[in-house]
Design an enzyme around this catalytic site. Structure first.
Site, PDB file in Angstrom:
ATOM      1  N   TYR A   1      37.364  54.280  47.552  1.00  0.00           N
ATOM      2  CA  TYR A   1      37.643  52.849  47.356  1.00  0.00           C
ATOM      3  C   TYR A   1      36.650  51.997  48.143  1.00  0.00           C
ATOM      4  CZ  TYR A   1      39.680  48.297  48.528  1.00  0.00           C
ATOM      5  OH  TYR A   1      39.850  46.950  48.762  1.00  0.00           O
TER       6      TYR A   1
ATOM      7  N   THR B   1      36.319  43.558  51.428  1.00  0.00           N
ATOM      8  CA  THR B   1      37.311  44.075  52.372  1.00  0.00           C
ATOM      9  C   THR B   1      36.656  44.524  53.674  1.00  0.00           C
ATOM     10  OG1 THR B   1      38.718  46.018  52.733  1.00  0.00           O
ATOM     11  CG2 THR B   1      37.080  46.229  51.027  1.00  0.00           C
ATOM     12  N   ASP B   2      37.435  44.496  54.755  1.00  0.00           N
ATOM     13  CA  ASP B   2      36.920  45.007  56.045  1.00  0.00           C
ATOM     14  C   ASP B   2      36.638  46.515  55.984  1.00  0.00           C
ATOM     15  OD1 ASP B   2      39.573  45.896  55.937  1.00  0.00           O
ATOM     16  OD2 ASP B   2      40.145  45.099  57.906  1.00  0.00           O
ATOM     17  N   GLU B   3      37.211  47.190  54.963  1.00  0.00           N
ATOM     18  CA  GLU B   3      37.062  48.650  54.910  1.00  0.00           C
ATOM     19  C   GLU B   3      35.624  49.090  54.653  1.00  0.00           C
ATOM     20  OE1 GLU B   3      40.242  50.722  52.871  1.00  0.00           O
ATOM     21  OE2 GLU B   3      41.572  49.015  53.135  1.00  0.00           O
TER      22      GLU B   3
HETATM   23  P1  NAD Z   1      45.618  44.392  43.030  1.00  0.00           P
HETATM   24  O1  NAD Z   1      45.436  45.831  42.718  1.00  0.00           O
HETATM   25  O2  NAD Z   1      46.981  43.876  43.322  1.00  0.00           O
HETATM   26  O3  NAD Z   1      45.046  43.499  41.821  1.00  0.00           O
HETATM   27  C1  NAD Z   1      43.847  43.812  41.147  1.00  0.00           C
HETATM   28  C2  NAD Z   1      43.848  43.019  39.830  1.00  0.00           C
HETATM   29  O4  NAD Z   1      42.570  43.244  39.199  1.00  0.00           O
HETATM   30  C3  NAD Z   1      44.924  43.460  38.844  1.00  0.00           C
HETATM   31  O5  NAD Z   1      45.554  42.321  38.291  1.00  0.00           O
HETATM   32  C4  NAD Z   1      44.145  44.218  37.747  1.00  0.00           C
HETATM   33  O6  NAD Z   1      44.743  44.164  36.478  1.00  0.00           O
HETATM   34  C5  NAD Z   1      42.797  43.496  37.801  1.00  0.00           C
HETATM   35  N1  NAD Z   1      41.683  44.329  37.308  1.00  0.00           N
HETATM   36  C6  NAD Z   1      41.324  45.575  37.722  1.00  0.00           C
HETATM   37  N2  NAD Z   1      40.262  46.017  37.022  1.00  0.00           N
HETATM   38  C7  NAD Z   1      39.917  45.011  36.155  1.00  0.00           C
HETATM   39  C8  NAD Z   1      38.909  44.871  35.165  1.00  0.00           C
HETATM   40  N3  NAD Z   1      38.046  45.863  34.916  1.00  0.00           N
HETATM   41  N4  NAD Z   1      38.842  43.708  34.474  1.00  0.00           N
HETATM   42  C9  NAD Z   1      39.742  42.703  34.700  1.00  0.00           C
HETATM   43  N5  NAD Z   1      40.737  42.803  35.618  1.00  0.00           N
HETATM   44  C10 NAD Z   1      40.827  43.940  36.331  1.00  0.00           C
HETATM   45  O7  NAD Z   1      44.621  44.105  44.227  1.00  0.00           O
HETATM   46  P2  NAD Z   1      44.728  43.038  45.425  1.00  0.00           P
HETATM   47  O8  NAD Z   1      45.410  43.660  46.569  1.00  0.00           O
HETATM   48  O9  NAD Z   1      45.212  41.755  44.889  1.00  0.00           O
HETATM   49  O10 NAD Z   1      43.183  42.901  45.818  1.00  0.00           O
HETATM   50  C11 NAD Z   1      42.362  41.944  45.179  1.00  0.00           C
HETATM   51  C12 NAD Z   1      40.960  42.032  45.766  1.00  0.00           C
HETATM   52  O11 NAD Z   1      41.006  41.797  47.172  1.00  0.00           O
HETATM   53  C13 NAD Z   1      40.297  43.400  45.585  1.00  0.00           C
HETATM   54  O12 NAD Z   1      38.943  43.186  45.235  1.00  0.00           O
HETATM   55  C14 NAD Z   1      40.413  44.045  46.963  1.00  0.00           C
HETATM   56  O13 NAD Z   1      39.342  44.924  47.183  1.00  0.00           O
HETATM   57  C15 NAD Z   1      40.372  42.843  47.880  1.00  0.00           C
HETATM   58  N6  NAD Z   1      41.081  42.977  49.167  1.00  0.00           N
HETATM   59  C16 NAD Z   1      42.393  43.377  49.210  1.00  0.00           C
HETATM   60  C17 NAD Z   1      43.061  43.443  50.437  1.00  0.00           C
HETATM   61  C18 NAD Z   1      44.518  43.810  50.531  1.00  0.00           C
HETATM   62  O14 NAD Z   1      45.064  43.927  51.641  1.00  0.00           O
HETATM   63  N7  NAD Z   1      45.228  43.980  49.431  1.00  0.00           N
HETATM   64  C19 NAD Z   1      42.375  43.126  51.627  1.00  0.00           C
HETATM   65  C20 NAD Z   1      41.038  42.724  51.534  1.00  0.00           C
HETATM   66  C21 NAD Z   1      40.412  42.652  50.312  1.00  0.00           C
HETATM   67  P1  TYD Z   2      47.703  50.676  52.674  1.00  0.00           P
HETATM   68  O1  TYD Z   2      48.765  49.649  52.506  1.00  0.00           O
HETATM   69  O2  TYD Z   2      47.493  51.684  51.601  1.00  0.00           O
HETATM   70  O3  TYD Z   2      46.355  49.859  52.977  1.00  0.00           O
HETATM   71  P2  TYD Z   2      44.891  50.420  53.482  1.00  0.00           P
HETATM   72  O4  TYD Z   2      44.839  51.878  53.336  1.00  0.00           O
HETATM   73  O5  TYD Z   2      43.981  49.712  52.543  1.00  0.00           O
HETATM   74  O6  TYD Z   2      44.773  49.952  54.905  1.00  0.00           O
HETATM   75  O7  TYD Z   2      47.972  51.471  54.022  1.00  0.00           O
HETATM   76  C1  TYD Z   2      48.077  50.779  55.255  1.00  0.00           C
HETATM   77  C2  TYD Z   2      48.295  51.829  56.340  1.00  0.00           C
HETATM   78  O8  TYD Z   2      49.568  52.465  56.130  1.00  0.00           O
HETATM   79  C3  TYD Z   2      47.254  52.936  56.287  1.00  0.00           C
HETATM   80  O9  TYD Z   2      46.893  53.302  57.622  1.00  0.00           O
HETATM   81  C4  TYD Z   2      47.965  54.083  55.608  1.00  0.00           C
HETATM   82  C5  TYD Z   2      49.417  53.891  55.990  1.00  0.00           C
HETATM   83  N1  TYD Z   2      50.381  54.347  54.977  1.00  0.00           N
HETATM   84  C6  TYD Z   2      51.416  55.231  55.310  1.00  0.00           C
HETATM   85  O10 TYD Z   2      51.559  55.630  56.490  1.00  0.00           O
HETATM   86  N2  TYD Z   2      52.270  55.637  54.339  1.00  0.00           N
HETATM   87  C7  TYD Z   2      52.149  55.219  53.049  1.00  0.00           C
HETATM   88  O11 TYD Z   2      52.965  55.647  52.168  1.00  0.00           O
HETATM   89  C8  TYD Z   2      51.103  54.299  52.696  1.00  0.00           C
HETATM   90  C9  TYD Z   2      50.927  53.807  51.292  1.00  0.00           C
HETATM   91  C10 TYD Z   2      50.243  53.888  53.706  1.00  0.00           C
END
Ligand code: NAD
Ligand code: TYD
Length: 341
Positions: A156, A128-130
């Site tokens: 995280y 992630t970019d974070e």
């Molecule tokens: P999500 O929480 O929707 O899904 C995570 C999945 O991983 C779930 O299905 C969960 O059951 C599984 N999981 C968790 N722990 C596990 C374990 N110990 N063994 C097997 N399975 C396990 O998350 P997401 O939003 O789909 O993110 C997926 C990946 O992408 C993550 O690694 C996250 O850091 C990365 N990512 C997410 C975003 C975003 O905007 N959501 C952006 C950049 C990167």
């Molecule tokens: P989020 O979807 O949790 O993603 P991330 O923290 O990984 O960027 O949040 C996106 C942005 O929205 C973040 O700046 C926090 C804000 N936010 C709210 O203002 N209210 C909320 O209830 C949530 C979940 C997020």
């Protein structure tokens, strides 16, 4: 090209979209999806693939070494999504983040190394970019590049940064073929309604207000999940061993701007905004420079343009109320109560 891909966390938001994207775009690939089904893992996300002979679901944990030994024997690539993924949950309790994101990634790396040795297989780590920390609001010209130092701020993002370092350690020490992708905020179908877009959209459908943190000026760069999936597939097929690729949409929006757009698309007034206490250590701005993946691997986002992409996503949650209503009941209610009172 890899023919047998092990996807971890394929029942989550991005993982499920990735599985569907790959099977729709590559005829000769088989996917095994290893997922332990935490609160955010939902097999319903891939219910349409139940009868596809190229898809196989394994219910299990990335920390189960014995199981991994068997799975790695049968695959030539892993795309590693499995993680605890929500910043607010990591503030409430960071332990599961260390267990899955850090320890889980190391166990997966060890299994890959044992099965493949050096110069074989491919380990794509979805990060992630974070991990780069945040950027100031008053310097819009600053962007994260692949050489920006890691400076994570939340439990995280710290656990993700730790996993990135372990992936690189496996590459340098043991010669494992790896790539790391670092993407900005994703939006699209099947996102768990704790993240801001599905939370706000589903709250509004339910007639509830949307909890906006702090002053709402925090900025995120939004990319459609299918553009992210295409970027990961591009890295899997064309990535240079050992390289990191940033993925982003050059689509920066403040949370206030995002909220106003959602309200407008849904025909709701600004009175539906409920200002709430800010997130602890809330990162101000994330912004990705995706030049490397564009110029070196030829990837381009084609599905992320606003307002159309946001409108289509809102429509998906309106049309699929059954999906998120089932998700929003049960264990999720307990978390919502803790987080928002
Ligand atoms: P999500 O929480 O929707 O899904 C995570 C999945 O991983 C779930 O299905 C969960 O059951 C599984 N999981 C968790 N722990 C596990 C374990 N110990 N063994 C097997 N399975 C396990 O998350 P997401 O939003 O789909 O993110 C997926 C990946 O992408 C993550 O690694 C996250 O850091 C990365 N990512 C997410 C975003 C975003 O905007 N959501 C952006 C950049 C990167
Ligand atoms: P989020 O979807 O949790 O993603 P991330 O923290 O990984 O960027 O949040 C996106 C942005 O929205 C973040 O700046 C926090 C804000 N936010 C709210 O203002 N209210 C909320 O209830 C949530 C979940 C997020």
């Amino acid at each position: 090209m890899s023919k047998n891909i092990l996807v971890t966390g394929g029942c989550g938001f991005i993982g499920s979209n990735f599985v569907r994207f790959v099977l729709a775009n590559r005829d000769d690939v088989k996917i095994t999806n290893l997922d332990v089904l935490t609160y955010s893992g939902n097999p319903e996300n891939l219910a349409d693939l139940q009868n596809d002979s190229r898809y196989n679901f394994v219910h299990g944990d990335i920390r189960d070494e014995e199981l991994l030994g068997k799975l790695f024997d049968e695959c030539d690539a892993v795309v590693h999504f499995a993680a605890e993924s929500h910043v607010d949950r990591s503030i409430l309790d960071s332990k599961p983040f260390i267990e899955s994101n850090v320890l889980g990634t190391q166990i997966l790396l060890d299994a890959a190394r044992k099965a493949w040795g050096t110069e074989k297989g491919r380990f794509v780590h979805v990060s992630t970019d974070e991990v780069y920390g945040d950027l100031p609001l008053d310097k819009p010209e600053l962007l994260f590049t692949e050489s920006t130092p890691l400076n994570p701020h939340s439990p995280y993002s710290s656990s993700k940064a730790a996993s990135d370092l372990l992936v690189m350690a496996a590459h340098h020490t043991f010669g494992l073929n790896v790539n790391i992708t670092r993407c900005s905020n994703n939006f699209g179908p099947y996102q768990f309604p704790e993240k801001v877009i599905p939370l706000f959209v589903t709250n509004l459908i339910e007639g509830k207000k949307v909890p906006l943190y702090g002053d709402g000026r925090n900025v995120r760069d939004w990319l459609h999940v299918d553009d992210h999936c295409e970027a990961i597939l591009t890295v899997l097929e064309k990535g240079i061993n050992g390289e990191v690729y940033n993925i982003g949409g050059n689509n920066e929006r403040s949370n206030l701007e995002l909220t106003h757009m959602i309200l407008e698309v849904m025909g709701k007034g600004k009175d539906m905004i409920q200002p709430v206490e800010d997130r602890l250590g809330h990162d101000r701005r994330y912004a990705i420079d995706p030049t490397k993946i564009k110029t070196q691997l030829g990837w381009q986002p084609t599905r992320s343009a606003w307002p159309q992409a946001l409108e289509a996503t809102v429509k998906w949650y309106v049309d699929n109320a059954g999906w998120w209503q089932r998700v929003k009941s049960g264990a999720y209610r307990e978390y919502y109560q803790k987080q928002y009172g």
